[in-house]
Design an enzyme around this catalytic site. Structure first.
Site, short mmCIF file in Angstrom:
data_model
loop_
_atom_site.label_atom_id
_atom_site.label_comp_id
_atom_site.label_asym_id
_atom_site.label_seq_id
_atom_site.Cartn_x
_atom_site.Cartn_y
_atom_site.Cartn_z
N VAL A 52 0.84 -1.20 0.00
CA VAL A 52 0.00 0.00 0.00
C VAL A 52 0.88 1.25 0.00
O VAL A 52 1.93 1.28 0.61
CB VAL A 52 -0.91 0.02 1.24
CG1 VAL A 52 -1.74 1.29 1.29
CG2 VAL A 52 -1.83 -1.19 1.22
N GLY A 53 0.42 2.29 -0.70
CA GLY A 53 1.13 3.57 -0.65
C GLY A 53 1.23 4.24 -1.99
O GLY A 53 0.79 3.71 -3.02
N GLU A 83 -2.62 -8.69 -1.12
CA GLU A 83 -3.32 -8.53 0.16
C GLU A 83 -4.42 -7.48 0.07
O GLU A 83 -5.46 -7.63 0.71
CB GLU A 83 -2.35 -8.04 1.23
CG GLU A 83 -1.19 -8.93 1.52
CD GLU A 83 -0.18 -8.20 2.38
OE1 GLU A 83 0.08 -8.68 3.49
OE2 GLU A 83 0.35 -7.15 1.95
N ILE A 93 12.17 0.46 4.90
CA ILE A 93 12.69 1.61 5.64
C ILE A 93 14.14 1.85 5.29
O ILE A 93 14.55 2.98 5.04
CB ILE A 93 12.51 1.39 7.16
CG1 ILE A 93 11.03 1.46 7.52
CG2 ILE A 93 13.31 2.42 7.96
CD1 ILE A 93 10.71 1.11 8.96
N ASN A 142 5.37 0.02 11.84
CA ASN A 142 4.05 -0.61 11.70
C ASN A 142 4.11 -2.12 11.92
O ASN A 142 3.27 -2.68 12.62
CB ASN A 142 3.48 -0.35 10.30
CG ASN A 142 3.22 1.12 10.06
OD1 ASN A 142 2.89 1.86 10.97
ND2 ASN A 142 3.36 1.55 8.81
N LYS A 177 13.75 12.30 5.60
CA LYS A 177 13.97 13.46 6.48
C LYS A 177 14.80 14.53 5.78
O LYS A 177 15.80 15.03 6.34
CB LYS A 177 14.65 13.02 7.78
CG LYS A 177 13.84 12.05 8.63
CD LYS A 177 12.63 12.72 9.26
CE LYS A 177 11.89 11.78 10.20
NZ LYS A 177 10.68 12.38 10.77
#
Length: 509
Positions: free
Chosen positions: A273-274, A297, A367, A387, A411
């Site tokens: 997702v995203g 999914e 990540i 998550n 960042k």
């Protein structure tokens, strides 16, 4: 099915009560299995009523803290995770969450969290590893006259929770489209070893189960009527970074077809997702690929577009994750989508055997990834949970292609997504085939660790960090230590340490 009432079973109609009355049936310390997967099909009323009950209980001096253990399919919504976490009502949570209040409590040690591969949750429950389930709290779209349940917008672990729980509370949500009926495929053939048999599925469109959930009427202790929408988060338009990542993946697919390693209609796709995932899906929809299939999914907006255009023939999933615009599109054209979408329990949608057999092309986010291809998809700076691993491991290890995508920095450049050594490992180098950032694609297949390092640094690292990464790698190679996977152990995690101390991974000049 009439919208005047969604409860057609006389026995269960007699058990209708308020959310407050149903919440009063849940006792402190209970293991509660709740429906819900990525903000779809979660109970909307009882969790809030339970949270208020907990708040009042805990406010009385001398009372022992009132907490429950919450098991779901995956992430839910603020009305469930957030409201219960806010009153300190969750002792332990599994198997995946995305709520900021839960996250804070997990990372401050105020809530236990068990992070599981989504395909394994049911088996853990069957085996008793998680303890005895006391209550299942399940949202459904309706109850048929014979007591069978019309599933809602997600299936997740609902079948297992109903089977394993001593008691069941049902929320019947009339906001869910009545035409969801018939879209589900609930498989009841799963068994524990040594009685396990092959699952007879060879194509994402195969139906192997039933359209309804079985639930003995005597197990049901409460039925609550609701009329509330799922949480629908808006998707941002793909940014330049997402579009570039998508372009690299689409170019890679085209080359794989030319070589003969992929058919013209690819293989069944799985997508996390995203915004990056949606950018890839939009690129697939606009590209030369036709007659695609999905075994995944979650169905999000990009897949709806592909189904409507005909680029995607069928999508097998366990839940929806739609924006408000996507939900509107789905409801307005549900007659089209119900012919092309199949919703399954997550122990089938994420089943390793099926991922291997169907040859899934898995595309998931991360990540951070290190120069040798080890992926961290869960922890910030090695210790703080984001998550959870979700289903990425189910597909990465067992799919035909495991593709991990990420912007090269985070960042505003203070963090490099490519690091010398990941601070936490979720997917080892053995399960990671392709890494993609906006700067390029690293194909790690058939490469030794040192060649993987050069592939990742040269193709995927941000230019601001590329020289720093190469310097680390070259010094590690010249250190006189082990040359199979060269590392400088005193420096391997120094980038993370520097960020924690200074707020930036680059050393000060």
């Amino acid at each position: 099915m009439s919208d005047a009432t969604r409860i057609h079973c006389p026995k269960l109609r007699k058990k209708v009560m308020t959310a407050e009355a149903a919440a009063a049936l849940i006792t402190a310390g209970s293991n509660v299995g709740m429906s819900g997967f990525t903000g779809a099909g979660y109970p909307k009323a009882v969790p809030g009523a339970l949270a208020e009950r907990i708040r009042q209980h805990n406010a009385q001096e001398g009372n022992k803290p009132f907490r429950i253990n919450v098991w779901t399919g995956a992430s839910t919504a603020p009305e469930l995770d957030g409201t219960l976490a806010e009153v300190d009502g969750i002792e332990m949570r599994l198997p995946f969450q995305s709520d900021p209040i839960c996250r804070d409590r997990i990372n401050t040690g105020k809530m236990d969290y068990v992070d599981l591969h989504l395909s394994e949750v049911s088996q853990n429950a069957w085996s008793g590893f998680l303890g005895k389930m006391d209550i299942a709290l399940i949202e459904v779209a309706g109850i048929r006259e014979d007591g069978s349940l019309i599933p809602s917008s997600s299936l997740g672990n609902n079948k297992t929770w109903i089977e394993q729980a001593d008691k069941v509370i049902l929320e019947v949500n009339s906001q869910q489209n009545a035409k969801l009926e018939g879209m589900h495929d609930v498989y009841y053939g799963t068994a524990m070893p040594p009685n396990r048999k092959p699952i007879m599925m060879t194509h994402p469109a195969d139906r192997i189960g039933e359209a309804y959930l079985r639930c003995p009427a005597e197990k049901v202790i409460a039925v609550v009527e609701t009329n509330s929408m799922d949480r629908n988060s808006a998707f941002k338009a793909p940014d330049a970074v997402s579009i570039k990542i998508a372009e690299h993946i689409l170019e890679f697919f085209q080359k794989e077809i030319e070589i003969g390693r992929l058919p013209k209609n690819l293989l069944p796709i799985q997508s996390g997702v995203g915004n990056i995932a949606n950018a890839v899906l939009e690129g697939l929809n606009d590209g030369p690929f036709k007659n695609l299939t999905a075994f995944t999914e979650v169905i999000q907006d990009g897949m709806l577009k592909m189904l409507k255009s005909g680029t995607l023939e069928v999508a097998s999933s366990t839940a929806f994750s739609l924006s408000p615009e996507g939900l509107k599109e789905f409801n307005e054209n549900i007659d089209l989508y119900r012919e092309k979408i199949i919703l399954r329990p997550q122990d089938i949608s994420n089943h390793p055997e099926l991922a291997r057999r169907l040859g899934i092309i898995a595309m998931n986010g991360l990540i951070e990834v290190d120069i040798y291809g080890n992926v961290n998809s869960t922890h910030i700076m090695g210790t703080r949970m984001m998550n959870g691993i979700g289903g990425s491991g189910d597909f990465a290890r067992n799919g035909y292609l495991s593709i991990f995508v990420t912007p090269s920095i985070a960042k505003d450049g203070a963090i490099s997504s490519i690091v010398p050594m990941v601070s936490h490992v979720d997917h080892t180098e053995h399960d990671v085939k392709i890494i993609v950032t906006e700067y390029g694609l690293a194909d790690l297949r058939g490469k030794s660790p040192r060649k993987r390092a050069l592939e990742i640094i040269n193709n995927c690292a941000h230019p601001d960090y590329r020289e720093q990464l190469m310097d680390y790698f070259e010094r590690a190679c010249n250190s006189g230590g082990g040359m199979h996977t060269p590392h400088l152990l005193g420096e391997a995690l120094s980038w993370h340490q520097r960020y924690e101390e200074t707020g930036h991974m680059k050393p000060k000049n």
